[in-house]
Write a protein that holds these residues in place. Structure first.
Motif, mmCIF file in Angstrom:
data_model
loop_
_atom_site.group_PDB
_atom_site.id
_atom_site.type_symbol
_atom_site.label_atom_id
_atom_site.label_comp_id
_atom_site.label_asym_id
_atom_site.label_seq_id
_atom_site.Cartn_x
_atom_site.Cartn_y
_atom_site.Cartn_z
ATOM 1 N N ARG A 243 -2.829 -5.136 8.658
ATOM 2 C CA ARG A 243 -1.824 -6.201 8.454
ATOM 3 C C ARG A 243 -0.651 -5.508 7.816
ATOM 4 O O ARG A 243 0.363 -5.913 7.859
ATOM 5 C CB ARG A 243 -2.317 -7.534 7.731
ATOM 6 N N ALA A 244 -0.890 -4.672 7.002
ATOM 7 C CA ALA A 244 0.022 -4.152 5.994
ATOM 8 C C ALA A 244 0.976 -2.986 6.598
ATOM 9 O O ALA A 244 1.857 -2.585 6.028
ATOM 10 C CB ALA A 244 -0.311 -3.580 4.673
ATOM 11 N N SER A 245 0.159 -2.383 7.833
ATOM 12 C CA SER A 245 0.815 -1.509 8.401
ATOM 13 C C SER A 245 2.159 -1.836 9.114
ATOM 14 O O SER A 245 2.995 -0.965 9.589
ATOM 15 C CB SER A 245 -0.132 -1.033 9.832
ATOM 16 N N ASP A 246 2.401 -3.055 9.487
ATOM 17 C CA ASP A 246 3.542 -3.596 9.858
ATOM 18 C C ASP A 246 4.740 -3.875 8.706
ATOM 19 O O ASP A 246 5.723 -4.131 8.963
ATOM 20 C CB ASP A 246 3.490 -5.049 10.694
ATOM 21 N N LEU A 247 4.259 -3.822 7.536
ATOM 22 C CA LEU A 247 5.010 -4.055 6.440
ATOM 23 C C LEU A 247 6.104 -2.665 6.400
ATOM 24 O O LEU A 247 5.780 -1.568 6.812
ATOM 25 C CB LEU A 247 4.437 -4.158 5.450
ATOM 26 N N VAL A 248 6.689 -2.794 5.462
ATOM 27 C CA VAL A 248 7.631 -1.505 5.003
ATOM 28 C C VAL A 248 7.088 -0.409 4.360
ATOM 29 O O VAL A 248 5.659 -0.419 3.955
ATOM 30 C CB VAL A 248 8.864 -1.997 4.063
ATOM 31 N N ALA A 249 7.524 0.641 4.266
ATOM 32 C CA ALA A 249 6.620 1.967 3.829
ATOM 33 C C ALA A 249 6.372 1.832 2.306
ATOM 34 O O ALA A 249 5.223 2.242 1.943
ATOM 35 C CB ALA A 249 7.798 3.171 3.776
ATOM 36 N N THR A 250 6.963 1.147 1.433
ATOM 37 C CA THR A 250 6.441 0.703 0.219
ATOM 38 C C THR A 250 5.258 -0.168 0.125
ATOM 39 O O THR A 250 4.466 0.096 -0.814
ATOM 40 C CB THR A 250 7.592 0.034 -0.455
ATOM 41 N N GLU A 251 4.998 -1.107 0.927
ATOM 42 C CA GLU A 251 3.676 -1.743 1.168
ATOM 43 C C GLU A 251 2.523 -0.760 1.727
ATOM 44 O O GLU A 251 1.495 -1.161 1.173
ATOM 45 C CB GLU A 251 3.845 -2.988 2.101
ATOM 46 N N LYS A 252 3.030 0.059 2.722
ATOM 47 C CA LYS A 252 2.101 1.068 2.949
ATOM 48 C C LYS A 252 1.144 1.797 1.798
ATOM 49 O O LYS A 252 0.236 2.124 1.559
ATOM 50 C CB LYS A 252 2.500 1.909 4.111
ATOM 51 N N GLY A 253 2.343 2.275 1.283
ATOM 52 C CA GLY A 253 1.997 3.242 -0.098
ATOM 53 C C GLY A 253 1.245 2.539 -1.087
ATOM 54 O O GLY A 253 0.333 3.060 -1.735
ATOM 55 N N ARG A 254 1.316 1.253 -1.263
ATOM 56 C CA ARG A 254 0.793 0.613 -2.151
ATOM 57 C C ARG A 254 -0.672 0.251 -1.918
ATOM 58 O O ARG A 254 -1.652 0.353 -2.547
ATOM 59 C CB ARG A 254 1.336 -0.834 -2.293
ATOM 60 N N ALA A 255 -1.026 0.132 -0.603
ATOM 61 C CA ALA A 255 -2.255 0.009 0.176
ATOM 62 C C ALA A 255 -3.187 1.377 -0.147
ATOM 63 O O ALA A 255 -4.292 1.273 -0.383
ATOM 64 C CB ALA A 255 -2.168 -0.566 1.379
ATOM 65 N N ASN A 256 -2.344 2.369 0.180
ATOM 66 C CA ASN A 256 -3.108 3.677 -0.084
ATOM 67 C C ASN A 256 -3.602 4.053 -1.469
ATOM 68 O O ASN A 256 -4.538 4.340 -1.911
ATOM 69 C CB ASN A 256 -2.195 4.802 0.407
ATOM 70 N N LYS A 257 -2.642 3.417 -2.282
ATOM 71 C CA LYS A 257 -3.125 3.467 -4.161
ATOM 72 C C LYS A 257 -4.158 2.658 -4.228
ATOM 73 O O LYS A 257 -5.180 2.888 -5.002
ATOM 74 C CB LYS A 257 -1.683 3.018 -4.471
ATOM 75 N N VAL A 258 -4.201 1.460 -3.503
ATOM 76 C CA VAL A 258 -5.490 0.824 -3.771
ATOM 77 C C VAL A 258 -6.675 1.178 -3.020
ATOM 78 O O VAL A 258 -7.943 1.353 -3.862
ATOM 79 C CB VAL A 258 -5.318 -0.582 -3.177
ATOM 80 N N ALA A 259 -6.668 2.126 -1.953
ATOM 81 C CA ALA A 259 -7.881 2.751 -1.502
ATOM 82 C C ALA A 259 -8.214 4.002 -2.327
ATOM 83 O O ALA A 259 -9.609 4.007 -2.633
ATOM 84 C CB ALA A 259 -7.488 3.007 -0.194
ATOM 85 N N ALA A 260 -7.296 4.567 -2.974
ATOM 86 C CA ALA A 260 -7.560 5.539 -3.710
ATOM 87 C C ALA A 260 -8.422 5.399 -5.187
ATOM 88 O O ALA A 260 -9.308 5.871 -5.775
ATOM 89 C CB ALA A 260 -6.505 6.538 -4.340
ATOM 90 N N ASP A 261 -7.631 4.369 -5.678
ATOM 91 C CA ASP A 261 -8.484 3.557 -6.727
ATOM 92 C C ASP A 261 -9.889 3.250 -6.709
ATOM 93 O O ASP A 261 -10.923 3.274 -7.443
ATOM 94 C CB ASP A 261 -7.686 2.388 -7.426
ATOM 95 N N HIS A 262 -10.163 2.706 -5.375
ATOM 96 C CA HIS A 262 -11.410 2.343 -5.192
ATOM 97 C C HIS A 262 -12.414 3.302 -5.009
ATOM 98 O O HIS A 262 -13.725 3.346 -5.332
ATOM 99 C CB HIS A 262 -11.289 1.361 -3.806
ATOM 100 N N ASP A 263 -11.892 4.368 -4.308
ATOM 101 C CA ASP A 263 -12.899 5.629 -4.265
ATOM 102 C C ASP A 263 -13.107 6.286 -5.572
ATOM 103 O O ASP A 263 -14.188 6.705 -5.840
ATOM 104 C CB ASP A 263 -12.128 6.815 -3.514
#
Length: 487
Positions: A243-263
């Motif tokens: 869903r966030a892929s349609d958002l702007v690049a800043t939202e995409k980076g935030r999602a990537n950060k959440v995934a890294a924290d989860h790992d």
């Protein structure tokens, strides 16, 4: 004269030479082995034997040893002219070496020289008091030791002496048979106890394995639940990412950060799980070691109790009563007309070697000795090195005779180099720097299971009071010194 029997083993040529035995010419000059008048020897032989021409009986080993001991003890008290030439050097031996080194020569002389045997018999019977008088009269008191009676009968040669020797042999064989039967009973009881112990251990191990299996299954269920939760969260994250892929690049980076924290959190949880598993394995090993130590202490206590119970069953075997209750009351609280006055037995104290022998006869007893407390009381004129050596050697003899565990403790204030190896069954310990032998003795007593017979030798009142509180038997140093002097 009949052929030599089992008692009269003659010494070899080398042994005869070492004992100063005379040659053939000297023996002829002294008119025989006994060194007396031949006519007198023949008369004494006929009068002393009472059954001339009959073969000598085969003596049991305890009777043979007792005869040698009695002869060795009586030999120095004889006039020099009555001592045969072959035994004059033996008579000059130290008391503790006379029977051991001169036994073969004494045995040969007793067999070959009736006059010498008669003289020895008269001295031994006189020194034995009432028992010797009874044996000389051809009687064997019921309460007397059969071995002692047989030895006196062999030397004194009263009427019926062969029957007394034969009775001693029967008694020795009966005691040996009884000991063999008791040993078989103890072995059977031990095997039964071990089997019961193994069954109990197997049952406990099975229960532990079932509990462990239940715990592993529970942990597996928790891990599966965590995996499902993690998978669900991952799917939600993927959906959010889509869903966030349609958002702007800043939202995409935030999602990537959440995934890294989860790992990172997942790796941290896995590390904690590995640490927990390692801690659990270490705890299991520690529990296993502690259980092994407890099992060893429990086995030693059960072994001691089992052997003590077996010994009590033998010691308390009762025969038919020969006295009625009224007889006991009369003996204690009344006087019988014409009855002899009896003396009461003397209580045994902490310096009585008889009391020490009784304690060491208990099953699986442990003898703990305060080393310098004993040596400085008994061998103070020697150097410390010779004091230790003499005490350790004597304790080796006690360990060999009784089969008990023996531990001797010395203060370790001075450094000891070149200490010889301890005898079999004797443990030699030195206290560490800053500690005393008294404290080490108390630690040894506290380490033993309750109920095991512990005998502590020390004249230090503080040590005696300390070990007595833990169930040990304190004995004075003089009791051990007298026991060593008697060996």
């Amino acid at each position: 004269m009949s052929a030599p029997h089992e008692f009269a083993d003659r010494p070899s040529e080398e042994e005869a030479a070492s004992l100063g035995a005379p040659d053939a010419d000297a023996a002829d000059d002294d008119h025989g082995v006994g060194g007396g008048d031949p006519a007198t020897s023949e008369d004494d032989q006929d009068a002393g034997s009472g059954d001339a021409g009959a073969p000598e009986p085969v003596l049991p080993e305890p009777v043979r040893q007792r005869i040698t001991t009695l002869t060795a003890a009586a030999l120095p008290g004889m006039p020099a002219e009555e001592i045969p030439v072959a035994l004059r050097r033996v008579a000059r031996f130290a008391p503790n070496r006379r029977a051991r080194l001169g036994g073969a020569a004494l045995a040969a002389q007793l067999t070959a020289d009736p006059l010498f045997r008669q003289r020895i018999g008269m001295r031994v019977v006189t020194e034995s008091g009432d028992l010797g008088a009874a044996v000389a009269a051809g009687m064997a008191p019921a309460a007397a030791d059969p071995v002692e009676v047989a030895a006196l009968a062999y030397l004194a040669r009263p009427d019926g002496w062969r029957d007394l020797v034969a009775a001693a042999g029967e008694s020795v064989r009966a005691e040996a048979d009884s000991a063999a039967v008791a040993h078989q009973i103890r072995d059977a009881e031990q095997r039964a106890a071990r089997a019961e112990h193994d069954r109990a251990v197997a049952k406990v191990e099975a229960d532990k394995l079932r509990d462990e299996l239940a715990r592993v299954r529970e942990e597996l269920g928790q891990l599966r639940e965590e995996a499902r939760t993690t998978a669900r969260a991952l799917r939600e994250t993927q959906a959010a990412y889509k869903r966030a892929s349609d958002l702007v690049a800043t939202e995409k980076g935030r999602a990537n950060k959440v995934a890294a924290d989860h790992d990172a959190e997942l790796r941290r949880l896995r590390t904690r799980l590995a640490d927990a598993e390692a801690a659990a394995a270490s705890g299991k090993q520690s529990a296993k070691d502690a259980r092994a130590a407890d099992d060893a202490r429990l086995w030693l206590l059960l072994e001691t109790i089992g052997q003590a119970a077996s010994g009590l069953r033998r010691e308390l075997a009762l025969g038919p009563a020969d006295k009625l209750p009224a007889d006991f009351v009369a003996d204690v609280a009344a006087d019988r007309p014409g009855a002899e006055e009896r003396s009461r037995p003397r209580a045994q104290d902490t310096d009585d070697p008889g009391r020490l022998d009784q304690l060491l006869a208990l099953p699986r007893a442990h003898l703990i000795v305060d080393g310098y407390n004993v040596t400085k009381r008994g061998f103070a004129e020697m150097s410390l090195e010779h004091q230790r050596k003499r005490l350790i050697t004597g304790l080796g003899g006690i360990a060999a005779q009784t089969g008990d565990e023996v531990t001797v403790v010395f203060d370790g204030a001075e450094r000891v180099h070149g200490l010889p190896p301890a005898p079999r069954g004797v443990r030699v310990l030195f206290s560490r720097k800053g500690d005393t032998a008294d404290e080490l003795i108390r630690q040894l007593v506290r380490a033993e299971p309750a109920g095991r017979p512990l005998v502590v030798i020390s004249s230090d009142r503080e040590v005696a009071d300390g070990v007595r509180r833990h169930g040990a038997y304190p004995m004075g140093a003089d009791s051990l010194l007298r026991r060593l002097a008697r060996s």
